[in-house]
Write a protein that holds these residues in place. Structure first.
Motif, PDB file in Angstrom:
ATOM      1  N   ASN A 168      47.351  41.142  54.284  1.00 57.88           N
ATOM      2  CA  ASN A 168      46.569  40.294  53.377  1.00 57.88           C
ATOM      3  C   ASN A 168      47.361  39.035  53.017  1.00 57.88           C
ATOM      4  O   ASN A 168      47.316  38.567  51.884  1.00 57.88           O
ATOM      5  CB  ASN A 168      46.213  41.061  52.096  1.00 57.88           C
ATOM      6  N   HIS A 225      48.044  46.747  39.446  1.00 58.38           N
ATOM      7  CA  HIS A 225      47.667  48.030  38.851  1.00 58.38           C
ATOM      8  C   HIS A 225      48.136  49.129  39.785  1.00 58.38           C
ATOM      9  O   HIS A 225      47.881  49.077  40.988  1.00 58.38           O
ATOM     10  CB  HIS A 225      46.155  48.119  38.635  1.00 58.38           C
ATOM     11  N   SER A 241      43.777  53.043  40.911  1.00 60.87           N
ATOM     12  CA  SER A 241      42.406  52.533  41.094  1.00 60.87           C
ATOM     13  C   SER A 241      41.512  53.739  41.331  1.00 60.87           C
ATOM     14  O   SER A 241      41.995  54.868  41.423  1.00 60.87           O
ATOM     15  CB  SER A 241      42.328  51.563  42.286  1.00 60.87           C
ATOM     16  N   SER A 290      40.160  54.554  43.976  1.00 58.78           N
ATOM     17  CA  SER A 290      40.513  55.159  45.265  1.00 58.78           C
ATOM     18  C   SER A 290      41.873  55.858  45.218  1.00 58.78           C
ATOM     19  O   SER A 290      42.263  56.530  46.162  1.00 58.78           O
ATOM     20  CB  SER A 290      40.555  54.085  46.355  1.00 58.78           C
ATOM     21  N   THR A 322      46.497  48.350  43.332  1.00 61.26           N
ATOM     22  CA  THR A 322      45.746  47.124  43.620  1.00 61.26           C
ATOM     23  C   THR A 322      46.467  45.902  43.077  1.00 61.26           C
ATOM     24  O   THR A 322      47.262  45.999  42.134  1.00 61.26           O
ATOM     25  CB  THR A 322      44.340  47.154  42.983  1.00 61.26           C
ATOM     26  N   THR A 365      45.420  41.651  42.111  1.00 61.92           N
ATOM     27  CA  THR A 365      44.384  40.637  41.982  1.00 61.92           C
ATOM     28  C   THR A 365      45.083  39.318  41.700  1.00 61.92           C
ATOM     29  O   THR A 365      46.022  39.271  40.894  1.00 61.92           O
ATOM     30  CB  THR A 365      43.406  40.973  40.832  1.00 61.92           C
ATOM     31  N   PRO A 393      39.741  43.421  43.756  1.00 62.82           N
ATOM     32  CA  PRO A 393      41.174  43.661  43.899  1.00 62.82           C
ATOM     33  C   PRO A 393      41.502  44.089  45.325  1.00 62.82           C
ATOM     34  O   PRO A 393      40.663  44.664  46.021  1.00 62.82           O
ATOM     35  CB  PRO A 393      41.460  44.787  42.905  1.00 62.82           C
ATOM     36  N   VAL A 394      42.708  43.764  45.749  1.00 67.08           N
ATOM     37  CA  VAL A 394      43.162  44.134  47.086  1.00 67.08           C
ATOM     38  C   VAL A 394      43.965  45.432  46.959  1.00 67.08           C
ATOM     39  O   VAL A 394      44.956  45.481  46.223  1.00 67.08           O
ATOM     40  CB  VAL A 394      44.047  43.020  47.696  1.00 67.08           C
ATOM     41  N   THR A 395      43.527  46.481  47.639  1.00 69.32           N
ATOM     42  CA  THR A 395      44.277  47.745  47.627  1.00 69.32           C
ATOM     43  C   THR A 395      45.319  47.711  48.728  1.00 69.32           C
ATOM     44  O   THR A 395      45.178  46.997  49.725  1.00 69.32           O
ATOM     45  CB  THR A 395      43.351  48.968  47.837  1.00 69.32           C
TER      46      THR A 395
END
Length: 169
Positions: free
Chosen positions: A23, A36, A39, A41, A45, A47, A63-65
């Motif tokens: 990413n 964070h 999440s 999942s 994450t 952001t 948010p990107v995990t």
């Protein structure tokens, strides 16, 4: 498999020192992020900042995990945006603020810290403190000069009479 929460940094503001693998465009090196360690999942994450209101970033968007615990270890923890007093005098180009001055800590999108001084403005009917959108940049090594203060934050409904809702930054 989700990373064990206990091995991850605590939730908060961080500066990336490396791009997030896979990413790199969304989360490059040298970017302020909200991290964070949990999440829905189970994955951590990040952001990136979306917009700034009153010298404070708002983090919106998906948010990107990620799964890489080693990448999380490269993050640099930053003090929370908010209100502080100076533990000692701060000198800068164009002036100085004495010990005890009330300031607001904010950041650029690149995670560079900025202090905004509290001012009482003349000729206003409200008894408000004003923080300009123009601040003084400091070095991260100067964070130790900041002492967090508790500031009462008015409820969003405008009722304004619940003093148990103090907000520490």
């Amino acid at each position: 498999m989700a990373q064990p929460k206990s091995l991850l940094p605590e939730c908060g503001l961080y500066l990336t020192t490396r791009a997030l693998p896979g990413n790199e465009e969304k989360v490059p090196a040298g970017t302020l992020i909200s991290f964070h360690n949990h999440s829905d999942s189970g994955l951590p994450t990040v952001t990136t900042p979306d917009h700034n209101i009153h010298n404070r970033w708002h983090f919106h968007g998906p948010p990107v995990t990620f799964r890489g615990l080693t990448w999380a270890e490269t993050l640099t923890k930053l003090p929370a945006e908010g209100f502080y007093t100076l533990r000692k005098e701060l000198s800068f180009d164009g002036g100085k603020w004495p010990k005890g001055t009330l300031v607001q800590l904010g950041y650029t999108q690149a995670g560079m810290p900025i202090l905004f001084v509290a001012r009482v403005r003349a000729n206003l009917e409200e008894n408000d403190l004003h923080f300009s959108d123009k601040g003084v940049g400091i070095k991260r090594e100067q964070f130790s000069m900041l002492e967090a203060v508790t500031v009462y934050q008015e409820p969003a409904d405008g009722s304004g009479h619940q003093p148990d809702h103090a907000h520490e930054h």
